[in-house]
Design an enzyme around this catalytic site. Sequence first.
Site, mmCIF file in Angstrom:
data_model
loop_
_atom_site.group_PDB
_atom_site.id
_atom_site.type_symbol
_atom_site.label_atom_id
_atom_site.label_comp_id
_atom_site.label_asym_id
_atom_site.label_seq_id
_atom_site.Cartn_x
_atom_site.Cartn_y
_atom_site.Cartn_z
ATOM 1 N N HIS A 1 1.345 3.983 1.956
ATOM 2 C CA HIS A 1 1.823 4.768 3.091
ATOM 3 C C HIS A 1 3.351 4.886 3.097
ATOM 4 O O HIS A 1 4.065 3.933 2.790
ATOM 5 C CB HIS A 1 1.325 4.163 4.397
ATOM 6 C CG HIS A 1 -0.130 4.415 4.637
ATOM 7 N ND1 HIS A 1 -0.875 3.713 5.568
ATOM 8 C CD2 HIS A 1 -1.000 5.306 4.078
ATOM 9 C CE1 HIS A 1 -2.125 4.152 5.553
ATOM 10 N NE2 HIS A 1 -2.225 5.122 4.671
ATOM 11 N N ASP B 1 -0.462 -3.783 6.364
ATOM 12 C CA ASP B 1 -1.103 -3.294 7.579
ATOM 13 C C ASP B 1 -2.577 -3.688 7.659
ATOM 14 O O ASP B 1 -3.367 -3.009 8.318
ATOM 15 C CB ASP B 1 -0.993 -1.763 7.653
ATOM 16 C CG ASP B 1 0.415 -1.291 7.986
ATOM 17 O OD1 ASP B 1 1.305 -2.143 8.169
ATOM 18 O OD2 ASP B 1 0.629 -0.069 8.033
ATOM 19 N N HIS C 1 -7.702 -0.859 5.460
ATOM 20 C CA HIS C 1 -6.691 0.081 5.960
ATOM 21 C C HIS C 1 -6.533 1.220 4.957
ATOM 22 O O HIS C 1 -6.540 2.401 5.317
ATOM 23 C CB HIS C 1 -5.382 -0.661 6.176
ATOM 24 C CG HIS C 1 -4.269 0.166 6.728
ATOM 25 N ND1 HIS C 1 -4.297 0.704 7.990
ATOM 26 C CD2 HIS C 1 -3.078 0.539 6.187
ATOM 27 C CE1 HIS C 1 -3.186 1.376 8.212
ATOM 28 N NE2 HIS C 1 -2.427 1.305 7.124
ATOM 29 N N HIS D 1 4.211 -4.481 11.010
ATOM 30 C CA HIS D 1 4.590 -3.828 12.267
ATOM 31 C C HIS D 1 4.712 -4.836 13.397
ATOM 32 O O HIS D 1 4.016 -5.848 13.428
ATOM 33 C CB HIS D 1 3.542 -2.773 12.666
ATOM 34 C CG HIS D 1 3.520 -1.577 11.787
ATOM 35 N ND1 HIS D 1 4.260 -0.449 12.042
ATOM 36 C CD2 HIS D 1 2.844 -1.330 10.631
ATOM 37 C CE1 HIS D 1 4.033 0.449 11.096
ATOM 38 N NE2 HIS D 1 3.171 -0.077 10.224
ATOM 39 N N HIS E 1 0.843 -1.190 0.000
ATOM 40 C CA HIS E 1 0.000 0.000 0.000
ATOM 41 C C HIS E 1 0.878 1.239 0.000
ATOM 42 O O HIS E 1 2.104 1.136 0.095
ATOM 43 C CB HIS E 1 -0.991 0.005 1.168
ATOM 44 C CG HIS E 1 -0.389 0.057 2.537
ATOM 45 N ND1 HIS E 1 0.383 -0.957 3.079
ATOM 46 C CD2 HIS E 1 -0.462 1.013 3.507
ATOM 47 C CE1 HIS E 1 0.742 -0.634 4.305
ATOM 48 N NE2 HIS E 1 0.260 0.558 4.585
ATOM 49 N N ASP F 1 5.644 4.873 5.330
ATOM 50 C CA ASP F 1 6.487 3.956 6.093
ATOM 51 C C ASP F 1 6.582 2.577 5.439
ATOM 52 O O ASP F 1 7.238 1.685 5.978
ATOM 53 C CB ASP F 1 6.015 3.844 7.546
ATOM 54 C CG ASP F 1 4.619 3.263 7.684
ATOM 55 O OD1 ASP F 1 3.772 3.500 6.802
ATOM 56 O OD2 ASP F 1 4.361 2.572 8.689
ATOM 57 N N HIS F 2 5.950 2.420 4.275
ATOM 58 C CA HIS F 2 6.062 1.178 3.509
ATOM 59 C C HIS F 2 6.698 1.389 2.142
ATOM 60 O O HIS F 2 7.163 0.422 1.542
ATOM 61 C CB HIS F 2 4.678 0.536 3.343
ATOM 62 C CG HIS F 2 4.138 -0.017 4.624
ATOM 63 N ND1 HIS F 2 4.073 -1.363 4.897
ATOM 64 C CD2 HIS F 2 3.662 0.605 5.736
ATOM 65 C CE1 HIS F 2 3.573 -1.546 6.106
ATOM 66 N NE2 HIS F 2 3.318 -0.360 6.634
#
Length: 253
Positions: free
Chosen positions: A54, A126, A109, A164, A52, A56-57
């Site tokens: 985001h 996530d 998400h 995570h 996805h 942080d990915h």
Amino acid sequence: MDLQPLPAFDDNYIWLLRDADGRALIVDPGEAAPVLAALADAPPPHAILLTHHHGDHVGGVPELLRRWPGLAVIGPHDERIRFASERVGDGDRIEAGPWRFDVLEIPGHTLSHIAFHGEGLLFCGDTLFSLGCGRLFEGTPAQMRASLRALAALPGETRVCCGHEYTVANAAFALAVEPGHPALRERAAQARALREGGRPTLPSTLASERACNPFLRSDEAALRAAIETHAGRRLDEVEAFAELRRWKDGFRA
């Protein structure tokens, strides 16, 4: 096959899967430094997989492409991921080195979230966490519930490689909902021991998640009763899932 979770930021994992020659598949590299360090002496990777959009990915992808120009970047149909070289959706199958993965669309998400399933592994970003699930930033409770049910239907021995390290915190919430659940209590103790020893709690297995994760079991009578008691009213299946997610959003251990 060598599977490795690389810690990133405060609690992210970037997943590396390496073949016999040391060539890697990189999953959700939110930052480049851990990947570059792990692959410093390795041959060029096979590809990058993204679940996805985001940061942080995906945030480490540009630097990884500077290190390995032309490296395949496979992600969902989402224009927010500008550097994807291949976009995939539900029912697609990808090949990366010696491995094959089926793509599942799992909105909740985010609306464009996907997972990669194959080789006994599930890279689910996530959406599904060990003993938990992701927050609903873009999707609806009905979408997330359906996505989790689709993942739970995969073989029980599938190793769950999520994004995570949330297992200990998720266990605290799950035990607040079901304090007498014996398998959950055992899983929570295992997770605490692993983290106290500096080790990851992942990958989990789908069999363990089906037994212990409340977000995969919100339809079960005892768990539904606990959710309805917390809500103070009767709930249908989607409402019960939504209430459980709201309960978790406000939970403090």
